[in-house]
Design a protein around this motif. Structure first.
Motif, PDB file in Angstrom:
ATOM      1  N   GLU A  64       8.799  -4.638  13.200  1.00  0.00           N
ATOM      2  CA  GLU A  64       8.679  -4.910  11.756  1.00  0.00           C
ATOM      3  C   GLU A  64       7.213  -5.004  11.334  1.00  0.00           C
ATOM      4  N   ARG A  65       6.421  -5.713  12.109  1.00  0.00           N
ATOM      5  CA  ARG A  65       4.998  -5.889  11.769  1.00  0.00           C
ATOM      6  C   ARG A  65       4.271  -4.540  11.776  1.00  0.00           C
ATOM      7  N   ARG A 119       5.615  -1.553  11.212  1.00  0.00           N
ATOM      8  CA  ARG A 119       6.071  -0.792  10.038  1.00  0.00           C
ATOM      9  C   ARG A 119       5.439  -1.308   8.749  1.00  0.00           C
ATOM     10  N   GLU A 120       5.154  -2.611   8.712  1.00  0.00           N
ATOM     11  CA  GLU A 120       4.524  -3.226   7.531  1.00  0.00           C
ATOM     12  C   GLU A 120       2.998  -3.148   7.584  1.00  0.00           C
ATOM     13  N   LYS A 121       2.482  -2.452   8.606  1.00  0.00           N
ATOM     14  CA  LYS A 121       1.014  -2.287   8.788  1.00  0.00           C
ATOM     15  C   LYS A 121       0.315  -3.631   8.984  1.00  0.00           C
ATOM     16  N   ARG A 122       0.988  -4.541   9.678  1.00  0.00           N
ATOM     17  CA  ARG A 122       0.408  -5.851   9.981  1.00  0.00           C
ATOM     18  C   ARG A 122      -0.052  -5.877  11.443  1.00  0.00           C
TER      19      ARG A 122
END
Length: 192
Positions: free
Chosen positions: A165-166, A168-171
């Motif tokens: 998830e991180r 994909r969220e560019k985190r």
């Protein structure tokens, strides 16, 4: 030989997996831990990264640890990966087996294929993942709990799902992934 079997999707492998294996070696006196990436996990509905890629990520991540090893047993047989079959396979080679799992998996263990046979093949070594151990233990069958050894270790709230998830969220995921695979994993999940 006293060994640990650490099965899972490793989708992707992360630092908490390595820490779990290290604590199991130290507290159980294991000679080694064998990571066994699954082909398909029966109780998980998530789409997995291709098995050969997950295998390579695990292999690269554990290469510098002499007490860590890897097996492609579940990938070679294909289909759904059942812990019972895997432990039967390793039981032919090793006398004393400890199956390493996270506390979250213990809650659903009663739904695993031949769970009552699994606890005859191996002791369950459980790494803490949840803050309310008492509530977890209330949800687990007594016959299972009798075969569980809880590791004394810090809670580390890192999961493969969180990492995907991180990304994909560019985190940032710097501290979650082994250095050996970090760039590769980020590149892969950014593009799917």
């Amino acid at each position: 030989m006293k060994i640990g079997i650490f099965g899972g999707s490793f989708n992707p492998i992360h630092v908490a997996h390595l820490i779990m294996a290290r604590y199991a070696i130290e507290q159980m006196g294991l000679e080694k831990v064998i990571f066994v990436p699954s082909f398909i996990q029966p109780l998980k509905g998530e789409l997995l990264t291709p098995a050969n890629l997950r295998y390579e990520w695990v292999k690269k991540s554990i290469a510098r640890y002499p007490k860590f090893d890897i097996s492609d047993y579940e990938i070679k047989i294909g289909g759904k990966s059942y812990t019972y079959n895997t432990l039967k396979h390793f039981r032919e080679k090793y006398d004393e087996i400890y199956f390493i799992m996270g506390e979250d998996s213990l809650i659903t263990f009663k739904y695993w294929y031949k769970y009552s046979e699994i606890i005859k093949l191996a002791k369950l070594v459980v790494y803490p993942r949840l803050c309310e151990k008492g509530k977890v233990m209330q949800k687990v069958r007594k016959d299972i709990l009798e075969n569980v050894i809880f590791l004394h270790a810090p809670l580390i709230q890192v999961s493969s799902t969180l990492i995907r998830e991180r990304i994909r969220e560019k985190r940032e995921v710097d501290w979650f992934l082994p250095e050996e695979i970090k760039k590769e994993v980020i590149l892969y999940y950014e593009n799917i």
